[in-house]
Design an enzyme around this catalytic site. Structure first.
Site, mmCIF file in Angstrom:
data_model
loop_
_atom_site.group_PDB
_atom_site.id
_atom_site.type_symbol
_atom_site.label_atom_id
_atom_site.label_comp_id
_atom_site.label_asym_id
_atom_site.label_seq_id
_atom_site.Cartn_x
_atom_site.Cartn_y
_atom_site.Cartn_z
ATOM 1 C CB CYS A 181 6.730 -2.609 1.816
ATOM 2 S SG CYS A 181 6.277 -4.399 0.615
ATOM 3 C CE LYS A 200 2.522 -1.407 4.239
ATOM 4 N NZ LYS A 200 2.876 -2.810 3.951
ATOM 5 C CD GLU A 249 7.846 -4.255 5.087
ATOM 6 O OE1 GLU A 249 6.840 -4.416 5.461
ATOM 7 O OE2 GLU A 249 8.325 -4.703 4.060
#
Length: 496
Positions: A373, A321, A265
């Site tokens: 994440c 995301k 990430e």
């Protein structure tokens, strides 16, 4: 005397709450979580709803205080908040979450069933419902579910059928049954408990043998880079060229050897549109070698910024995301909080939510289900996003939490997603835990934390859907509702 007894109950709840996290990674003392729940169950017996609420809140303070204490690391070290302020903010966070536990126990005490089965059913149902509430309430914080303690035990066989909430239901009812058996101390209660343990463990082992998904295509090689870059260095512009050269050299070496090259990430410290020449070089390199390079990096479009995964190969594909971390990736009440302290003005804390319609990346190894994440800890979200993909992939940067137990908990939940869905999972993290997890949730290969290295492994794509992938949390919630219905019916009969 009554006050003394309540204080004893309160201390029991606090210690039990503190002990819960010992059942999860990295400690993995499985029985600690079960004992923790059983102690709470006993401590609130015979209490009014007000006393029950307070006892539940005290338990929750210990539960979240020990379980998510790693929040302090990101606030103090990387948010640059003074020790006192960081401790206060962490305390407010944990105390606020504990309110949910207080409501949960208050509801139990308000009903206070008299018979054993009703007590167990009500406590179990409320626990599972409140775990579910934490998957969505105020954007959600689905952390510290007791079902995770079942991984690497026979009971994990239930995960592909009922998901983590369903396994939580099994473990909580077991904890309550053990507590009741220890209280009654009769041969009959011991026999019933033994039979129950035999049933859930043997059935878990039996279900574990079922392969709900099947191999598809050939194995593919993957190279997952763990660069181990310090947070403060990553966004220092003076280091940009060094990092870009390092990642490019890594691509040159591994694109020729692996089908899939994975970077963590935020690996590339610039927006996608800021360095078209560099992206073009990576794309040419990937295309020449018949590989796909997966990297985390920020992107922007139409005045919005996104935390993204970019797949670089024959095509360029982007996943933005959707589950953002409050204060880390967006700031609630931004106009009031932004600039108040450094913690509310961290780099990349102004992201927007990605489009929910885009939930897969096409690569040379087939369709991937991407998660960035924090997203991997949402069971139903991952289940929905995985249906059209053969491999799960998650990238993260757990450097925000230092050497705490946070990254270990995070990795355990990622493993559980592979177990629930019976699909392999590729995990790339800046400083660990970088790993390949097979379709049974077992670690096939892993790098040590805090080391710069590349994990080379083989991944086998799988097709098909587990019962949990098809039905999500509904079976666990339905069973919980049936438990509640049972309690209501029993209570009505008792009143007659």
């Amino acid at each position: 005397m009554a006050t003394k007894h309540f204080v004893q109950r309160a201390l029991l709840c606090l210690v039990a709450g503190l002990a819960f996290t010992l059942g999860l990674s990295p400690f993995d003392l499985k029985l600690a979580s079960i004992a923790s729940v059983g102690c709470l169950f006993l401590a609130i017996q015979g209490q009014g709803w007000r006393q029950g609420a307070l006892l539940g809140w005290i338990y929750g303070v210990g539960f979240f205080g020990a379980g998510v204490s790693w929040v302090y690391v990101s606030i103090h070290i990387y948010g640059q908040a003074p020790v006192g302020l960081a401790a206060a903010l962490t305390g407010i966070f944990c105390g606020g979450l504990a309110l949910l536990t207080g409501v949960q126990t208050a509801l139990f005490c308000a009903v206070q069933p008299r018979d054993v089965l009703s007590r167990v059913a009500l406590f179990t149902a409320l626990w599972v419902v409140f775990e579910w509430v934490r998957t969505w309430f105020l954007t959600g914080f689905p952390w510290l579910f007791i079902g995770y303690a079942a991984i690497d035990t026979p009971i994990e066989g239930w995960a592909p059928v009922l998901g983590v909430l369903g396994v939580s239901l099994i473990l909580v009812s077991t904890a309550c049954a053990i507590a009741e058996a220890l209280t009654v101390k009769t041969r009959r209660s011991a026999a019933y408990l033994g039979l129950w343990l035999l049933i859930i463990m043997s059935s878990g082992l039996l279900i574990k043998t079922v392969e709900w998904t099947q191999k598809v295509g050939a194995e593919n090689s993957v190279a997952i880079y763990q660069p181990n870059i310090a947070i403060k260095e990553n966004w220092d512009r003076r280091n940009a060229q060094r990092f870009l050269s390092d990642f490019y050299d890594h691509a040159v070496t591994h694109a020729a050897l692996a089908d899939l090259v994975v970077w963590p990430e935020g690996a590339l410290p610039f927006y996608f549109d800021q360095a078209p020449g560099y992206i073009t070089q990576l794309r040419e390199l990937a295309t020449e070698n018949g590989a796909t390079i997966i990297t985390g990096m920020p992107t922007r479009a139409a005045g919005q910024r996104f935390n993204s995964i970019v797949a670089i190969g024959d095509d360029l594909e982007t996943y933005n995301k959707q589950k953002l971390v409050p204060f880390g990736e967006f700031v609630p009440w931004e106009s009031q909080l932004r600039g108040l302290i450094s913690f509310f003005d961290m780099p990349m804390s102004n992201f927007s939510v990605g489009d929910s319609r885009h939930q897969r990346l096409n690569t040379v190894v087939g369709p991937l289900a991407p998660f960035i994440c924090y997203e991997i800890v949402y069971p139903d979200f991952v289940a929905r996003g995985s249906k059209e993909s053969n491999i799960l992939i998650t990238i993260s940067n757990d450097a925000w939490f230092g050497t705490s137990h946070g990254p270990h908990q995070h990795f355990q939940m990622a493993r559980y997603r592979a177990l629930e869905l019976q699909k392999p999972l590729v995990r790339g993290a800046n400083n660990g835990i970088t790993a390949l997890v097979d379709f049974n949730g077992d670690v096939a290969a892993q790098l040590p934390q805090f080391e710069r290295d590349t994990l080379r492994a083989q991944v086998q794509p799988r097709t098909g859907l587990t019962p949990y992938a098809q039905l999500g949390n509904w079976p666990a919630l339905l069973i919980s509702l049936l438990f509640l219905a049972f309690v209501i019916i029993k209570a009505q009969r008792h009143r007659r």
